[in-house]
Design a protein around this motif. Structure first.
Motif, mmCIF file in Angstrom:
data_model
loop_
_atom_site.group_PDB
_atom_site.id
_atom_site.type_symbol
_atom_site.label_atom_id
_atom_site.label_comp_id
_atom_site.label_asym_id
_atom_site.label_seq_id
_atom_site.Cartn_x
_atom_site.Cartn_y
_atom_site.Cartn_z
ATOM 1 N N TYR A 105 0.829 -1.201 0.000
ATOM 2 C CA TYR A 105 0.000 0.000 0.000
ATOM 3 C C TYR A 105 0.864 1.251 0.000
ATOM 4 N N VAL A 106 0.250 2.349 -0.413
ATOM 5 C CA VAL A 106 0.849 3.676 -0.324
ATOM 6 C C VAL A 106 0.087 4.428 0.747
ATOM 7 N N LYS A 107 0.817 5.024 1.703
ATOM 8 C CA LYS A 107 0.141 5.694 2.811
ATOM 9 C C LYS A 107 0.825 7.015 3.150
ATOM 10 N N LEU A 108 0.017 8.034 3.314
ATOM 11 C CA LEU A 108 0.495 9.327 3.809
ATOM 12 C C LEU A 108 -0.102 9.570 5.180
ATOM 13 N N ASP A 109 0.755 9.913 6.150
ATOM 14 C CA ASP A 109 0.313 10.254 7.502
ATOM 15 C C ASP A 109 0.653 11.711 7.793
ATOM 16 N N ALA A 110 -0.331 12.446 8.248
ATOM 17 C CA ALA A 110 -0.121 13.808 8.740
ATOM 18 C C ALA A 110 -0.424 13.787 10.238
ATOM 19 N N ILE A 111 0.610 13.993 11.065
ATOM 20 C CA ILE A 111 0.486 13.823 12.512
ATOM 21 C C ILE A 111 0.825 15.120 13.219
ATOM 22 N N SER A 112 -0.038 15.521 14.119
ATOM 23 C CA SER A 112 0.226 16.653 15.002
ATOM 24 C C SER A 112 0.150 16.152 16.437
ATOM 25 N N ALA A 113 1.262 16.293 17.198
ATOM 26 C CA ALA A 113 1.332 15.713 18.540
ATOM 27 C C ALA A 113 1.842 16.735 19.543
ATOM 28 N N ARG A 114 1.419 16.529 20.797
ATOM 29 C CA ARG A 114 1.814 17.414 21.883
ATOM 30 C C ARG A 114 2.153 16.586 23.110
ATOM 31 N N THR A 115 3.272 16.868 23.770
ATOM 32 C CA THR A 115 3.650 16.229 25.029
ATOM 33 C C THR A 115 3.703 17.287 26.121
ATOM 34 N N ASN A 116 3.335 16.908 27.344
ATOM 35 C CA ASN A 116 3.229 17.912 28.411
ATOM 36 C C ASN A 116 4.449 17.964 29.318
ATOM 37 N N ALA A 117 5.445 17.069 29.096
ATOM 38 C CA ALA A 117 6.577 17.030 30.032
ATOM 39 C C ALA A 117 7.917 16.938 29.308
ATOM 40 N N GLY A 139 9.264 17.165 34.968
ATOM 41 C CA GLY A 139 8.964 18.588 34.925
ATOM 42 C C GLY A 139 9.428 19.291 33.680
ATOM 43 N N GLY A 140 9.632 18.559 32.591
ATOM 44 C CA GLY A 140 10.058 19.201 31.359
ATOM 45 C C GLY A 140 9.017 20.162 30.827
ATOM 46 N N GLU A 141 9.450 21.063 29.940
ATOM 47 C CA GLU A 141 8.550 22.052 29.371
ATOM 48 C C GLU A 141 7.621 21.396 28.360
ATOM 49 N N SER A 142 6.366 21.789 28.382
ATOM 50 C CA SER A 142 5.401 21.244 27.425
ATOM 51 C C SER A 142 5.766 21.660 26.011
ATOM 52 N N GLY A 444 3.850 11.749 32.544
ATOM 53 C CA GLY A 444 3.731 12.643 31.406
ATOM 54 C C GLY A 444 2.722 12.074 30.436
ATOM 55 N N ASN A 445 2.187 12.935 29.575
ATOM 56 C CA ASN A 445 1.194 12.451 28.615
ATOM 57 C C ASN A 445 1.505 12.915 27.209
ATOM 58 N N LEU A 446 0.868 12.249 26.278
ATOM 59 C CA LEU A 446 0.996 12.542 24.850
ATOM 60 C C LEU A 446 -0.396 12.620 24.250
ATOM 61 N N GLN A 447 -0.632 13.666 23.466
ATOM 62 C CA GLN A 447 -1.860 13.762 22.679
ATOM 63 C C GLN A 447 -1.469 13.783 21.205
ATOM 64 N N LYS A 448 -2.252 13.122 20.385
ATOM 65 C CA LYS A 448 -1.898 13.031 18.973
ATOM 66 C C LYS A 448 -3.156 13.026 18.118
ATOM 67 N N VAL A 449 -3.131 13.839 17.056
ATOM 68 C CA VAL A 449 -4.175 13.829 16.043
ATOM 69 C C VAL A 449 -3.519 13.400 14.732
ATOM 70 N N GLN A 450 -4.087 12.401 14.092
ATOM 71 C CA GLN A 450 -3.495 11.849 12.883
ATOM 72 C C GLN A 450 -4.528 11.784 11.770
ATOM 73 N N VAL A 451 -4.138 12.271 10.597
ATOM 74 C CA VAL A 451 -4.958 12.168 9.393
ATOM 75 C C VAL A 451 -4.170 11.343 8.383
ATOM 76 N N SER A 452 -4.826 10.337 7.794
ATOM 77 C CA SER A 452 -4.125 9.422 6.892
ATOM 78 C C SER A 452 -4.917 9.172 5.632
ATOM 79 N N ALA A 453 -4.167 8.908 4.553
ATOM 80 C CA ALA A 453 -4.727 8.446 3.289
ATOM 81 C C ALA A 453 -3.938 7.220 2.867
ATOM 82 N N LYS A 454 -4.631 6.128 2.576
ATOM 83 C CA LYS A 454 -3.961 4.867 2.285
ATOM 84 C C LYS A 454 -4.672 4.164 1.137
ATOM 85 N N TYR A 455 -3.867 3.757 0.143
ATOM 86 C CA TYR A 455 -4.411 2.979 -0.986
ATOM 87 C C TYR A 455 -3.686 1.647 -1.049
ATOM 88 N N SER A 456 -4.425 0.563 -0.934
ATOM 89 C CA SER A 456 -3.855 -0.783 -0.966
ATOM 90 C C SER A 456 -3.944 -1.356 -2.377
#
Length: 457
Positions: A105-117, A139-142, A444-456
């Motif tokens: 397959y061909v796949k494109l991932d567009a990922i936006s992520a944020r960590t708080n620590a 205690g790292g910077e977000s 610590g936590n991670l938030q992630k939003v992912q948009v993908s397009a995939k053709y098999s």
């Protein structure tokens, strides 16, 4: 006069013979009958001294029969070519006795992520998919919402099947571009291909690199993230030798690799392995439901080179994994996996914790862990589906040996929506939240939003 009547009847019959509309068998049958009638007519004509007109009519009928056979032959050849193309589309192509198929397959991932620590480094594998043990804590910077586009998950495979002594000898080679070096995002975004799978199968035997027998791939949820419920998932590909019976029982010896925590923390991979990992698994399918249970035994070993001259030691690791995919209603399904063991190490969650820890005297103590996930997939209609899922991991670290930096717990949850406007094309969006806590209580936590397009294909 009699000959003329017969000629007229045969000409009428020949007019009824179709040249394209009838099925091939029907055309051949009618032509055979017509030729038999022509031969009978010629025999009678020889006895009755036919006129020139009768002889011309017979010749005309013979020409019509020949023309009809030619048209039918062309139609048959065309149908054969069409069938060959359709078969090629479904089943690949042949080279001699070997059938070859190409997929991937061909796949494109567009990922936006944020960590708080803390901040993930740029162009690092941890920004491509969830690796639970790397979530920053303390205690790292977000970070901000860091966005990356990637086509690295794109994959390609080629498989073959050759009949040998009445049974198929199959092979598979598969490549992708994940977790490999490249020139980075600055210029061409090029990455080195890597081998995912390379194996052959024959009469129940599997030899080569493929998914570990301890891992039930069929239970994985339908996610956009590379794995999804990583904290609670067995996830291993490695070289192995496996035999699977027709009753669903598998036995395998697989590549050994110990990951050890040196005294005080960290990770070493000694490479002193002497015995292969041994796995037994049983699979059962009942209608839309599929179940699997597997057990593993492994040796973890170190020598003087790893203990600073304090001696050699080994320990036995073991574990079980049970998983299933259960049909719910007409199209929905529930998938789950539960795992427990001592010394499982790298088999769970992309090596969240190691298999064992070294004490000050060079002795090994195995590390117990417990994990699992559950996922529900709902099919909205023929083109849309969604999955909600959650997973959890818990380790029982010997803190006096590993230190407080070792991961104690990790969990995550996700939800997605995937739309397929045409077959084999998936367009989706997914939100994920994940959290990690160490033995020292830092989290610590991670938030992630992912948009993908995939053709098999």
């Amino acid at each position: 006069m009699e000959c003329s009547r017969i000629t007229a009847a045969l000409l009428a019959a020949s007019a009824l013979v179709p040249t394209s509309a009838l099925a091939q068998d029907s055309v051949e049958d009618r032509l055979d009958k017509l030729e038999a009638m022509i031969m009978a007519l010629e025999a009678r004509m020889d006895a009755q001294q036919p006129t020139g007109a009768d002889a011309a009519a017979v010749s005309e009928m013979r020409a019509a029969v020949a023309e009809t056979r030619a048209v039918a032959a062309k139609q048959d050849a065309l149908e054969t070519r069409v069938a060959a193309v359709e078969t090629s589309d479904r089943s690949g192509f042949h080279v001699g006795d070997t059938q070859i198929k190409i997929g991937g397959y061909v796949k494109l991932d567009a990922i936006s992520a944020r960590t708080n620590a803390g901040q993930y480094a740029n162009d690092n594998i941890v920004r491509d998919f969830l690796i639970p043990g790397t979530i920053p804590v303390g205690g790292g910077e977000s970070s901000g919402w860091d966005t990356d586009f990637s086509a690295r998950q794109t994959r390609f495979n080629i498989s073959t099947s050759t009949p040998i002594m009445g049974k198929p000898l199959n092979s598979m080679i598969e490549l992708d571009f994940m977790a490999t070096p490249g020139d980075g995002e600055r210029t061409t975004n090029s990455y080195t291909p890597r081998i995912r799978q390379a194996f052959l199968t024959y009469d129940g035997w599997t030899v080569g690199q493929t998914w570990s027998t301890f891992f039930n791939v069929g239970a994985l949820p339908d996610t956009l993230d590379f794995i999804g419920t990583t904290p609670g998932t067995v996830f291993i590909r490695q070289p192995l030798i496996r035999y699977t019976s027709k009753g669903g029982l598998s036995f395998a010896v697989e590549n050994p690799e110990a990951t050890i925590t040196p005294f005080g923390g960290g990770r070493i991979t000694p490479g002193d392995d002497a015995m292969p990992d041994v796995v037994v698994r049983f699979d059962k399918t009942a209608g839309k439901n599929a179940f699997s249970i597997a057990a593993i035994g492994r040796q973890l070993k170190v020598t003087d080179n790893d203990t600073g001259g304090n001696g050699s030691d080994s320990a036995i690791g073991y574990g079980v994994s049970a998983s299933a995919k259960i049909g719910v209603g007409e199209k929905d399904d529930l998938r789950f996996m539960v795992n427990a063991g001592d010394g499982l190490g790298r088999y769970i969650g992309l090596n969240i914790v190691n298999g064992a820890a070294l004490d000050a005297d060079g002795s090994l103590e195995t590390i117990a862990s417990y994990s699992g996930f559950a996922a529900f997939r709902h099919v909205w209609n023929d083109k849309a589906r969604s999955t909600i899922a959650g997973s959890y991991f818990k380790a029982d670290n010997p803190v006096d040996l590993t230190g407080g930096g070792a991961t104690d717990t990790v969990w995550n949850a996700l939800a997605n929506f995937i739309y397929s406007p045409v077959p084999k094309l998936d367009l989706g969006i997914e939100y994920m939240y994940a959290e990690r806590e160490t033995e020292a209580g830092l989290d610590g936590n991670l938030q992630k939003v992912q948009v993908s397009a995939k053709y098999s294909f």
